[in-house]
Design a protein around this motif. Structure first.
Motif, PDB file in Angstrom:
ATOM      1  N   ASP A  42       0.816  -1.282   0.036  1.00  0.00           N
ATOM      2  CA  ASP A  42       0.051   0.017  -0.058  1.00  0.00           C
ATOM      3  C   ASP A  42       0.695   1.176  -0.084  1.00  0.00           C
ATOM      4  O   ASP A  42       0.397   2.334  -0.346  1.00  0.00           O
ATOM      5  CB  ASP A  42      -0.860  -0.010   1.086  1.00  0.00           C
ATOM      6  N   ASN A  43       1.970   1.162   0.297  1.00  0.00           N
ATOM      7  CA  ASN A  43       2.976   2.385   0.618  1.00  0.00           C
ATOM      8  C   ASN A  43       4.038   2.137  -0.331  1.00  0.00           C
ATOM      9  O   ASN A  43       5.287   3.045  -0.088  1.00  0.00           O
ATOM     10  CB  ASN A  43       3.139   2.542   1.923  1.00  0.00           C
ATOM     11  N   ALA A  69       5.745   2.305   7.645  1.00  0.00           N
ATOM     12  CA  ALA A  69       5.788   1.233   6.506  1.00  0.00           C
ATOM     13  C   ALA A  69       7.236   1.478   5.779  1.00  0.00           C
ATOM     14  O   ALA A  69       7.344   0.579   5.088  1.00  0.00           O
ATOM     15  CB  ALA A  69       4.634   2.017   5.602  1.00  0.00           C
ATOM     16  N   LYS A  75       5.795   8.250   2.424  1.00  0.00           N
ATOM     17  CA  LYS A  75       5.019   6.861   2.707  1.00  0.00           C
ATOM     18  C   LYS A  75       5.977   6.185   3.954  1.00  0.00           C
ATOM     19  O   LYS A  75       5.639   4.867   4.065  1.00  0.00           O
ATOM     20  CB  LYS A  75       4.736   6.041   1.919  1.00  0.00           C
ATOM     21  N   VAL A  78       2.940   5.904   8.581  1.00  0.00           N
ATOM     22  CA  VAL A  78       1.613   6.137   8.450  1.00  0.00           C
ATOM     23  C   VAL A  78       0.656   5.894   9.555  1.00  0.00           C
ATOM     24  O   VAL A  78       0.994   5.282  10.321  1.00  0.00           O
ATOM     25  CB  VAL A  78       1.090   5.071   7.136  1.00  0.00           C
ATOM     26  N   ALA A  87      -6.500   4.911   5.433  1.00  0.00           N
ATOM     27  CA  ALA A  87      -5.378   5.867   5.685  1.00  0.00           C
ATOM     28  C   ALA A  87      -5.822   7.230   6.126  1.00  0.00           C
ATOM     29  O   ALA A  87      -6.711   8.032   5.370  1.00  0.00           O
ATOM     30  CB  ALA A  87      -4.500   6.040   4.327  1.00  0.00           C
ATOM     31  N   SER A  90       0.189  10.311   5.762  1.00  0.00           N
ATOM     32  CA  SER A  90       1.591   9.703   5.882  1.00  0.00           C
ATOM     33  C   SER A  90       2.730  10.456   5.441  1.00  0.00           C
ATOM     34  O   SER A  90       2.356  11.847   5.179  1.00  0.00           O
ATOM     35  CB  SER A  90       1.576   8.526   4.647  1.00  0.00           C
TER      36      SER A  90
END
Length: 190
Positions: A42-43, A69, A75, A78, A87, A90
């Motif tokens: 995701d990051n 992360a 990022k 987060v 989210a 971040s």
């Protein structure tokens, strides 16, 4: 492949970051999964994940689940909504190591301090904005790869932070000061 960090229990929920990239929130009474995210994918941290996987105990702050992360492009650290896992913010660009974020107040300002692969960074808990960033150990930002960082940063009074690291690095005490909008970090001893 097992967990490498202690889960965090808060408000009847159990939050954990597993070695294989998943941050998970469970109902503490039933064990039912409330939400889960692949924090690495995701990051954008696939290429920056440490060799032994993820190891970070989540920090809970005002219903935010905050984890390292280690992704680039804002990022690195987060914050996820504690109820939905969505989210919230971040910030930072530093690759993670094996340390967990810590909430402390330095120079009268609450901040989340995280030891990353080659740095120590303080973030504003409200929006993640970086307050200050320093190389740890000295010169690490110029290295291709930093040695693992596992130890938590510790507040040592109102304006000092104690750091420790293995691999022959040792410990250091830094003084953190704020004048106006400018932060300064001065090593007092190493």
């Amino acid at each position: 492949i097992g967990p490498r960090a202690t889960p965090t229990i808060h408000g009847g929920k159990v939050s954990a970051l597993g070695a294989l990239r998943h941050v998970t929130c469970l109902d503490g009474a039933t064990g039912r999964q409330l939400w889960q995210h692949n924090i690495v994918e995701d990051n954008g941290a696939v290429d920056t994940t440490p060799i032994w996987g993820k190891s970070c105990s989540p920090l809970i702050y005002e219903n935010k689940v905050i984890v390292s992360a280690g992704g680039p492009n804002g990022k690195a650290l987060v914050a996820l909504d504690g109820d939905s896992g969505e989210a919230i913010w971040s910030a930072g660009d530093d690759a993670s190591s094996y340390s967990s974020p810590v909430l402390m107040t330095l120079s009268g300002v609450p901040q989340i301090v995280i030891v990353n692969a080659k740095s120590v960074v303080a973030h504003d808990p409200a929006d993640g904005r970086i307050l200050w960033r320093e190389s740890w150990p000295e010169g690490a930002l110029d290295q291709v790869q930093g040695e693992p960082s596992v130890s938590q940063p510790t507040a040592a009074g109102d304006d000092r932070i104690l750091l420790s690291k293995g691999y022959g690095i040792g410990s250091a005490l830094w003084q953190v000061a704020k004048e106006g909008d400018t932060w300064s970090v001065e090593p007092l001893w190493r």
